[in-house]
Design a protein around this motif. Structure first.
Motif, PDB file in Angstrom:
ATOM      1  N   ALA A  98       0.839  -1.132   0.242  1.00 38.95           N
ATOM      2  CA  ALA A  98       0.029   0.154   0.050  1.00 38.95           C
ATOM      3  C   ALA A  98       0.669   1.234   0.055  1.00 38.95           C
ATOM      4  CB  ALA A  98      -0.935   0.223   1.313  1.00 38.95           C
ATOM      5  N   THR A  99       1.919   1.269   0.582  1.00 43.34           N
ATOM      6  CA  THR A  99       2.942   2.538   0.582  1.00 43.34           C
ATOM      7  C   THR A  99       3.501   2.658  -0.703  1.00 43.34           C
ATOM      8  OG1 THR A  99       3.430   1.706   2.802  1.00 43.34           O
ATOM      9  CG2 THR A  99       4.913   3.544   1.904  1.00 43.34           C
ATOM     10  N   PHE A 100       3.867   1.579  -1.360  1.00 40.24           N
ATOM     11  CA  PHE A 100       4.312   1.720  -2.730  1.00 40.24           C
ATOM     12  C   PHE A 100       3.135   2.188  -3.596  1.00 40.24           C
ATOM     13  CE2 PHE A 100       7.991  -0.255  -0.862  1.00 40.24           C
ATOM     14  CZ  PHE A 100       8.965  -0.020  -1.705  1.00 40.24           C
ATOM     15  N   ALA A 101       1.995   1.719  -3.422  1.00 41.37           N
ATOM     16  CA  ALA A 101       0.772   2.032  -4.400  1.00 41.37           C
ATOM     17  C   ALA A 101       0.401   3.544  -4.004  1.00 41.37           C
ATOM     18  CB  ALA A 101      -0.362   1.128  -4.401  1.00 41.37           C
ATOM     19  N   TYR A 102       0.227   3.849  -2.680  1.00 40.89           N
ATOM     20  CA  TYR A 102      -0.334   5.302  -2.426  1.00 40.89           C
ATOM     21  C   TYR A 102       0.707   6.255  -2.348  1.00 40.89           C
ATOM     22  CZ  TYR A 102      -4.911   3.482  -1.386  1.00 40.89           C
ATOM     23  OH  TYR A 102      -6.291   2.712  -1.565  1.00 40.89           O
ATOM     24  N   GLN A 103       1.955   6.274  -1.693  1.00 42.43           N
ATOM     25  CA  GLN A 103       2.821   7.335  -1.404  1.00 42.43           C
ATOM     26  C   GLN A 103       3.668   7.180  -2.705  1.00 42.43           C
ATOM     27  OE1 GLN A 103       1.855   5.279   1.661  1.00 42.43           O
ATOM     28  NE2 GLN A 103       0.588   7.391   1.709  1.00 42.43           N
ATOM     29  N   GLY A 104       3.823   5.918  -3.334  1.00 47.08           N
ATOM     30  CA  GLY A 104       4.782   5.980  -4.637  1.00 47.08           C
ATOM     31  C   GLY A 104       4.147   6.331  -5.567  1.00 47.08           C
ATOM     32  N   ALA A 105       3.176   5.480  -6.157  1.00 46.03           N
ATOM     33  CA  ALA A 105       2.576   5.669  -7.413  1.00 46.03           C
ATOM     34  C   ALA A 105       1.571   6.768  -7.287  1.00 46.03           C
ATOM     35  CB  ALA A 105       1.722   4.316  -7.889  1.00 46.03           C
ATOM     36  N   GLY A 106       0.743   6.970  -6.136  1.00 44.11           N
ATOM     37  CA  GLY A 106      -0.386   7.750  -6.117  1.00 44.11           C
ATOM     38  C   GLY A 106       0.303   9.193  -5.752  1.00 44.11           C
ATOM     39  N   ARG A 107       1.035   9.325  -4.832  1.00 41.30           N
ATOM     40  CA  ARG A 107       1.594  10.594  -4.443  1.00 41.30           C
ATOM     41  C   ARG A 107       2.761  10.915  -5.365  1.00 41.30           C
ATOM     42  NH1 ARG A 107      -2.356  12.530  -1.627  1.00 41.30           N
ATOM     43  NH2 ARG A 107      -2.559  11.976   0.703  1.00 41.30           N
ATOM     44  N   GLY A 108       3.570  10.092  -5.932  1.00 43.06           N
ATOM     45  CA  GLY A 108       4.768  10.281  -6.581  1.00 43.06           C
ATOM     46  C   GLY A 108       5.926  10.585  -5.764  1.00 43.06           C
ATOM     47  N   PHE A 109       5.923   9.941  -4.689  1.00 39.48           N
ATOM     48  CA  PHE A 109       7.210   9.886  -3.838  1.00 39.48           C
ATOM     49  C   PHE A 109       7.991   8.835  -4.449  1.00 39.48           C
ATOM     50  CE2 PHE A 109       9.340   8.814   0.235  1.00 39.48           C
ATOM     51  CZ  PHE A 109       9.870  10.234   0.176  1.00 39.48           C
ATOM     52  N   LEU A 114      11.310   4.572  -0.477  1.00 41.12           N
ATOM     53  CA  LEU A 114      10.549   3.507  -0.048  1.00 41.12           C
ATOM     54  C   LEU A 114      11.071   2.528   0.405  1.00 41.12           C
ATOM     55  CD1 LEU A 114       7.233   4.454  -1.653  1.00 41.12           C
ATOM     56  CD2 LEU A 114       8.087   5.484   0.481  1.00 41.12           C
ATOM     57  N   SER A 115      11.926   2.186  -0.927  1.00 39.00           N
ATOM     58  CA  SER A 115      12.908   0.772  -0.813  1.00 39.00           C
ATOM     59  C   SER A 115      13.577   0.807   0.477  1.00 39.00           C
ATOM     60  CB  SER A 115      13.510   0.391  -1.801  1.00 39.00           C
ATOM     61  OG  SER A 115      12.633   0.075  -2.915  1.00 39.00           O
ATOM     62  N   THR A 116      14.464   2.031   0.734  1.00 33.21           N
ATOM     63  CA  THR A 116      15.365   2.017   1.698  1.00 33.21           C
ATOM     64  C   THR A 116      14.600   1.784   3.296  1.00 33.21           C
ATOM     65  OG1 THR A 116      16.612   3.442   0.547  1.00 33.21           O
ATOM     66  CG2 THR A 116      17.113   3.568   2.709  1.00 33.21           C
ATOM     67  N   LEU A 117      13.565   2.698   3.044  1.00 29.77           N
ATOM     68  CA  LEU A 117      12.560   2.537   4.476  1.00 29.77           C
ATOM     69  C   LEU A 117      12.106   1.003   4.711  1.00 29.77           C
ATOM     70  CD1 LEU A 117      10.698   5.729   3.961  1.00 29.77           C
ATOM     71  CD2 LEU A 117      12.512   5.522   5.909  1.00 29.77           C
ATOM     72  N   GLU A 118      11.685   0.506   3.736  1.00 29.12           N
ATOM     73  CA  GLU A 118      11.362  -0.677   3.877  1.00 29.12           C
ATOM     74  C   GLU A 118      12.317  -1.809   4.201  1.00 29.12           C
ATOM     75  OE1 GLU A 118      10.692  -2.831   0.087  1.00 29.12           O
ATOM     76  OE2 GLU A 118       9.097  -4.351   0.703  1.00 29.12           O
ATOM     77  N   GLN A 119      13.677  -1.454   3.772  1.00 29.50           N
ATOM     78  CA  GLN A 119      14.633  -2.378   4.189  1.00 29.50           C
ATOM     79  C   GLN A 119      14.910  -2.139   5.765  1.00 29.50           C
ATOM     80  OE1 GLN A 119      16.485  -4.590   2.056  1.00 29.50           O
ATOM     81  NE2 GLN A 119      17.232  -5.245   3.970  1.00 29.50           N
ATOM     82  N   TRP A 120      15.016  -0.862   6.314  1.00 29.29           N
ATOM     83  CA  TRP A 120      15.263  -0.439   7.461  1.00 29.29           C
ATOM     84  C   TRP A 120      13.977  -1.128   8.410  1.00 29.29           C
ATOM     85  CZ3 TRP A 120      16.093   5.608   7.964  1.00 29.29           C
ATOM     86  CH2 TRP A 120      17.159   6.110   7.276  1.00 29.29           C
ATOM     87  N   GLY A 174       0.227   1.247  -9.545  1.00 32.88           N
ATOM     88  CA  GLY A 174       1.264   0.886  -8.691  1.00 32.88           C
ATOM     89  C   GLY A 174       1.173  -0.496  -8.013  1.00 32.88           C
ATOM     90  N   TYR A 175      -0.086  -0.806  -7.560  1.00 36.08           N
ATOM     91  CA  TYR A 175      -0.251  -2.243  -7.155  1.00 36.08           C
ATOM     92  C   TYR A 175      -0.059  -3.158  -8.423  1.00 36.08           C
ATOM     93  CZ  TYR A 175      -2.654  -1.303  -2.805  1.00 36.08           C
ATOM     94  OH  TYR A 175      -2.872  -1.220  -1.379  1.00 36.08           O
ATOM     95  N   ALA A 176      -0.279  -3.013  -9.580  1.00 34.45           N
ATOM     96  CA  ALA A 176       0.181  -3.736 -10.850  1.00 34.45           C
ATOM     97  C   ALA A 176       1.564  -3.923 -10.923  1.00 34.45           C
ATOM     98  CB  ALA A 176      -0.456  -3.326 -11.808  1.00 34.45           C
ATOM     99  N   ALA A 177       2.356  -2.633 -10.769  1.00 33.33           N
ATOM    100  CA  ALA A 177       3.826  -2.869 -10.749  1.00 33.33           C
ATOM    101  C   ALA A 177       4.219  -3.714  -9.786  1.00 33.33           C
ATOM    102  CB  ALA A 177       4.215  -1.506 -10.775  1.00 33.33           C
ATOM    103  N   ARG A 178       3.701  -3.422  -8.667  1.00 35.41           N
ATOM    104  CA  ARG A 178       4.262  -4.198  -7.198  1.00 35.41           C
ATOM    105  C   ARG A 178       4.177  -5.836  -7.413  1.00 35.41           C
ATOM    106  NH1 ARG A 178       7.957  -3.273  -2.945  1.00 35.41           N
ATOM    107  NH2 ARG A 178       6.822  -4.087  -1.149  1.00 35.41           N
ATOM    108  N   ALA A 179       2.691  -6.028  -8.211  1.00 35.82           N
ATOM    109  CA  ALA A 179       2.413  -7.387  -8.283  1.00 35.82           C
ATOM    110  C   ALA A 179       3.285  -8.323  -9.533  1.00 35.82           C
ATOM    111  CB  ALA A 179       0.957  -7.642  -8.601  1.00 35.82           C
ATOM    112  N   ALA A 180       3.673  -7.202 -10.403  1.00 33.05           N
ATOM    113  CA  ALA A 180       4.562  -7.905 -11.354  1.00 33.05           C
ATOM    114  C   ALA A 180       5.968  -8.243 -11.031  1.00 33.05           C
ATOM    115  CB  ALA A 180       4.580  -6.997 -12.557  1.00 33.05           C
ATOM    116  N   ALA A 181       6.433  -7.375 -10.010  1.00 33.69           N
ATOM    117  CA  ALA A 181       7.880  -7.482  -9.558  1.00 33.69           C
ATOM    118  C   ALA A 181       7.964  -8.641  -8.431  1.00 33.69           C
ATOM    119  CB  ALA A 181       8.108  -6.083  -8.909  1.00 33.69           C
ATOM    120  N   ASP A 182       6.801  -9.038  -7.845  1.00 30.92           N
ATOM    121  CA  ASP A 182       6.880 -10.288  -7.012  1.00 30.92           C
ATOM    122  C   ASP A 182       5.658 -11.041  -7.253  1.00 30.92           C
ATOM    123  OD1 ASP A 182       7.587 -11.890  -4.939  1.00 30.92           O
ATOM    124  OD2 ASP A 182       7.218 -10.383  -3.235  1.00 30.92           O
TER     125      ASP A 182
END
Ligand SMILES: Nc1ncnc2c1ncn2[C@@H]1O[C@H](COP(=O)(O)OP(=O)(O)OP(=O)(O)O)[C@@H](O)[C@H]1O
Ligand SMILES: Cc1cn([C@H]2C[C@H](O)[C@@H](COP(=O)(O)O)O2)c(=O)[nH]c1=O
Length: 220
Positions: A98-109, A114-120, A174-182
């Motif tokens: 949801a963070t990649f979809a909303y903040q990443g794709a939706g907000r354009g962040f 986000l990947s760095t924060l995910e890793q932390w 954003g969800y479609a991209a995330r699903a394709a990546a995993d």
């Protein structure tokens, strides 16, 4: 004690995912599993406080991202990891996708950030330092126009639900991209069907992934 099962539900607002949580919980309980039902942002007193801020207050995308990851960290430490260590089923309404979809794709962040924060927040698991990820993610895919129709009049819209349909087109992409990546983790549910048909898809997916087998955890 065997590792538990971490199952997440994702999709744009109004896709219909929460409508199936009761039945999913019952399905697992009928097989003797202990179910921890939770949500993001939220799931602990601190994370629920942060949820209130994220859903009600205007803020820039970095602040929003930091708050959802801060809530996630508390949720993981206090609820998700202990439940998985006990061998429970964690049924979580939204997680990092949801963070990649909303903040990443939706907000354009920035998705690198986000990947760095995910890793932390989710990294350092076990000797290999793996990322904590759901075993299975049910992605309720629905056209934003239909989701908006379903939500109209259903409840008072929050900050995200008040966004225009273009925002949800980006979130859906954003969800479609995330699903394709995993792809192995994701199951696409065609959420445009009737409730009963959607439920059939959910149940079929859980059977196919071996999630309803006795408590040995999902293979991945
Ligand atoms: N298959 C369906 N067909 C028609 N309407 C549906 C269907 N599934 C759910 N709904 C209705 O659509 C609305 C949104 O459903 P629900 O709350 O389950 O979505 P959600 O994905 O959890 O949304 P949110 O993420 O915004 O909380 C509700 O009014 C619900 O009754
Ligand atoms: C986890 C997470 C959620 N959001 C958004 C998505 C939804 O609009 C709300 C949560 O509301 P729901 O009714 O519980 O679905 O929060 C987000 O923007 N970023 C996230 O990481």
């Amino acid at each position: 004690m065997s590792e538990g099962l971490f199952l997440t539900l994702e999709g744009i607002d109004g896709a219909g995912k929460s409508s199936h949580l009761d039945a999913m919980e019952a399905l697992f309980k009928a097989r003797g599993r202990t179910v921890v039902r939770t949500r993001e942002p939220g799931g602990t007193p601190l994370a629920e406080t942060l949820r209130g801020l994220v859903l009600e207050q205007a803020m820039d995308p970095l602040t929003e991202s930091l708050l959802v990851f801060a809530a996630r960290r508390d949720h993981i430490v206090q609820v998700i990891e202990p439940a998985l260590a006990r061998g429970d089923v964690v049924l979580c309404d939204r997680f990092t996708d949801a963070t990649f979809a909303y903040q990443g794709a939706g907000r354009g962040f920035d998705t690198q950030l986000l990947s760095t924060l995910e890793q932390w927040v989710q990294g350092g698991r076990g000797a290999a330092g793996l990322l904590l990820q759901p075993h299975i993610t049910l992605w309720f895919d629905l056209a934003p126009e239909i989701a908006a129709e379903r939500l109209a009049g259903a409840r008072l819209p929050d900050k995200f639900e008040s966004q225009p349909v273009e925002f949800f087109r980006r979130v859906a992409a954003g969800y479609a991209a995330r699903a394709a990546a995993d792809a192995p983790r994701f199951v696409r549910i065609d959420a445009s069907q009737t409730r009963d048909q959607v439920w059939q898809q959910v149940e079929t997916a859980l059977v196919a992934r071996g999630a309803l087998a006795p408590a040995t955890g999902a293979a991945r």
